[in-house]
Enzyme design. Structure first.
Site, PDB file in Angstrom:
ATOM      1  N   LYS A  77      24.560  17.663   1.463  1.00  0.00           N
ATOM      2  CA  LYS A  77      25.209  16.390   1.099  1.00  0.00           C
ATOM      3  C   LYS A  77      25.311  15.325   2.053  1.00  0.00           C
ATOM      4  CE  LYS A  77      28.712  15.070  -2.491  1.00  0.00           C
ATOM      5  NZ  LYS A  77      29.900  15.568  -3.081  1.00  0.00           N
ATOM      6  N   SER A 126      30.196  13.803  -7.545  1.00  0.00           N
ATOM      7  CA  SER A 126      29.520  13.114  -6.531  1.00  0.00           C
ATOM      8  C   SER A 126      28.226  13.993  -5.931  1.00  0.00           C
ATOM      9  CB  SER A 126      30.414  12.658  -5.652  1.00  0.00           C
ATOM     10  OG  SER A 126      30.858  13.774  -4.595  1.00  0.00           O
ATOM     11  N   SER A 151      33.684  17.356  -8.120  1.00  0.00           N
ATOM     12  CA  SER A 151      32.336  16.883  -7.640  1.00  0.00           C
ATOM     13  C   SER A 151      31.373  17.921  -7.256  1.00  0.00           C
ATOM     14  CB  SER A 151      32.434  15.928  -6.394  1.00  0.00           C
ATOM     15  OG  SER A 151      32.942  14.789  -6.603  1.00  0.00           O
TER      16      SER A 151
END
Length: 479
Positions: free
Chosen positions: A91, A166, A190
Site C-alpha cells: 500500500k 483506505s 481501513s
C-alpha cells in the site's frame, strides 16, 4: 479480462463486474495453494510473477487500483517463507526502498524511499514477490478510495461503486483475482471496510501483533496496525503465522498457524446497531442476523450485547483524526518536495480546520478515548466474541463519499457509514471482516465483523474457518 454487464435491480443501471481469473500459472489458487504449487515445482516464481503482472495490467485498466508498477519484481526472503513466490502489492503509505510513497495526496511530490519500512521488511520475510504499490485515499482518512482529481478506485463487483478505503487499491486487486493477497493497514477500519466492500477476508490484528508503525508509536494512542486482505481465511491465517516468525510480540499470546475450525463452542454477543446511534440498513441487518442463525445452528450461543461507549466517542475520534491531519499539515515537508497543505483534499482540510478550532480539547479527548477499553471489556463479560456489521449500510456508489462533497455533508455521511470499526482501533483489539453468505439485491458483497479480546486472533480465525467451511464465500466469478 472477464467482464459482465447486467441491469442493477431497481435502478436500471448497467452493472459491470471485472475479474481476471484465467487458466495461467495462478489459476484460481489462493496464496497458500500457489506457494505450495511453487514448492512442488509445478510453476516457477518467474512464471507466476509474469502472469500476475499481466492480470494486474488488465484489472488496473478498469479499476485504477495501482499507484506504481515495479519494472522488475522484488522477491522476498531468499530462504523461502510460507508465501515464497506469491505476488503481492504494498500500500502506498508504506515505504518500499527506491519507490516514492505518495500517501494518495496531490499536496506534494514524493521522494523515493531510502529504505524499506519495518512492516515492508516483515512482509518480505514471508517470501512474497512485490509487483508495486496500491492506491489509497489521501493519507488514509477516507472510507472510500476517491479523489478530487483523478479516477477513483473501482469495486470489481460493480465498477460504479466504491472499493472502500483506505486500502481500496489492494482490495480491488485481490477481489478481481490479480493477486491472491495484498498489504493493507487499518487506522479506523481501513482493512475491514474495503474487505467488506469487495467480498474479502480482512483481519485487523491486535495492536503490536505486527511490527509497530514508526509514526504511530509517537502518538498518544497508536491506532494503526498492518496486515493483508485475502480471498480465503487460510491465507490470512498463514500470513499472520509467517509474520510472527519475523516479529513476535512477547506481550501477546502466540497465534501460530491456525488451519481450521476450533472445537470449542463460543458465546457470541450480537450487536446490530452501532453505539454511535447510526441505524443499520435492512440488507446489512439481514446479513448479520442470518450469520447469527448460522452460528446457533453450528452450536454456538448467541445473545444480544450492549457496547456502552461514551456518547462523545464519535466526536472524539473525529477530533483525533483532525489532529493527525493537523500534524501532517505541519510536517508534510518531510514527505517530499513542494508540500502545500492548502492542496490537501476537502476531507483532510476539513478535519484539520475543525481540529484547529478545538485543539484545546485534545487532552480530554485522549483521556476519554483511552477509557473506551473499559466499556469494551464490559461488553465481553460472558462473551467470547462479538458479531456486528462492518458498516452501517451497504457499499455506496462512487461520489457519495468523494472528498469533493462539502465537508459538513461528507462527515455526516461518513459517520452514518463507518459506525462500528473505529472502536477496535482505539482499544487495540483484533477484529475480522468476513463476507456474508448473501449479497445485496444488486450483487454487492456485505461484510460481517467479529471482534475479540486483545490477542484473540486464533479464536477469530477458527470461527472464520468454520463459517467459510459451512458455506463458501460468494464468488466474483459467479456475480
Amino acid at each position: 479480462m472477464t467482464t459482465s454487464e447486467e441491469q442493477s435491480q431497481g435502478r436500471g443501471e448497467a452493472r459491470t463486474t471485472v475479474h481476471v481469473f484465467r487458466d495461467d500459472a495462478l489459476g484460481d489458487l489462493d496464496a497458500v495453494g500457489l506457494a505450495a504449487a511453487i514448492r512442488r515445482g509445478e510453476v516457477s516464481p518467474a512464471e507466476v510473477a509474469k502472469d500476475a503482472a499481466a492480470r494486474v495490467r488488465d484489472a488496473d485498466a478498469r479499476l485504477d487500483a495501482v499507484q506504481v508498477h515495479l519494472d522488475i519484481p522484488a522477491h522476498g526472503a531468499p530462504g523461502g517463507g510460507a508465501f515464497a513466490g506469491v505476488p503481492t502489492f504494498v500500500k502506498d503509505n508504506t515505504d518500499f526502498a527506491g519507490l516514492p510513497t505518495g500517501h494518495g495526496s496531490a499536496a506534494f511530490r514524493p521522494r523515493p524511499a531510502r529504505r524499506h519500512a519495518a512492516f515492508t521488511r516483515q512482509l518480505l520475510s514471508t517470501g512474497v514477490t512485490v509487483l508495486g504499490k496500491t492506491r489509497l485515499p489521501e493519507f488514509g482518512f477516507s472510507p472510500t478510495t476517491e479523489y478530487e482529481e483523478g479516477p477513483p478506485v473501482r469495486n470489481p463487483w460493480n465498477t460504479g461503486h466504491s472499493a472502500g478505503g483506505s486500502s481500496g487499491g489492494s482490495a480491488a486487486l485481490v477481489a478481481a483475482g490479480a493477486v491472491p493477497v495484498a498489504h493493507a493497514n487499518d487506522g479506523g477500519g481501513s482493512i475491514r471496510i474495503p474487505a467488506a466492500c469487495c467480498g474479502l477476508v480482512g483481519l485487523k490484528p491486535t495492536r503490536g501483533r505486527t511490527v509497530p508503525n514508526a509514526q504511530g508509536r509517537q502518538l498518544p494512542i497508536d491506532i494503526v496496525v498492518d496486515g493483508v486482505v485475502s480471498r480465503t481465511v487460510r491465507d490470512s491465517a498463514a500470513f499472520l503465522a509467517a509474520a510472527e516468525l519475523h516479529h513476535r510480540n512477547a506481550k501477546l499470546p502466540s497465534v501460530g498457524l491456525v488451519e481450521g475450525p476450533g472445537k470449542r463452542r463460543l458465546r457470541v454477543g450480537l450487536l446490530v446497531d452501532s453505539p454511535n446511534g447510526a441505524r443499520t440498513d435492512e440488507d446489512t441487518r439481514a446479513a448479520v442476523t442470518e450469520t447469527a442463525r448460522r452460528l446457533e445452528r453450528l452450536g454456538h450461543t448467541v445473545t444480544p450485547v450492549e457496547l456502552a461507549i461514551d456518547p462523545r466517542f464519535t466526536g472524539d475520534f473525529l477530533t483525533y483524526w483532525g489532529m493527525l491531519s493537523f500534524l501532517i499539515g505541519a510536517t508534510g515537508r518531510t514527505m517530499g518536495t513542494g508540500f502545500d497543505r492548502h492542496r490537501m483534499d476537502g476531507l483532510s482540510r476539513g478535519l484539520r480546520e475543525t481540529y484547529v478550532r478545538n485543539w484545546r480539547n485534545t487532552p480530554a479527548v485522549v483521556r476519554r478515548l483511552k477509557r473506551t477499553r473499559e466499556a469494551y471489556a464490559a461488553a465481553f463479560r460472558g462473551q467470547d466474541v462479538i458479531l456486528s456489521p462492518v458498516l452501517a449500510h451497504t457499499t455506496p456508489p462512487l461520489g457519495h463519499l468523494a472528498p469533493s462533497v462539502p465537508y459538513a455533508t461528507l462527515v455526516e455521511r461518513i459517520l452514518a457509514y463507518v459506525a462500528f470499526t473505529p472502536v477496535n482501533n482505539v482499544v487495540g483489539t483484533p477484529s475480522i471482516s468476513l463476507p456474508a453468505a448473501s449479497t445485496t439485491p444488486d450483487g454487492l458483497p456485505i461484510g460481517v465483523m467479529f471482534s475479540g479480546r486483545p490477542g484473540a486472533e486464533r479464536t477469530l480465525l477458527e470461527l472464520a474457518f468454520e463459517l467459510e467451511a459451512d458455506r463458501p464465500f460468494p464468488s466474483i466469478k459467479n456475480a
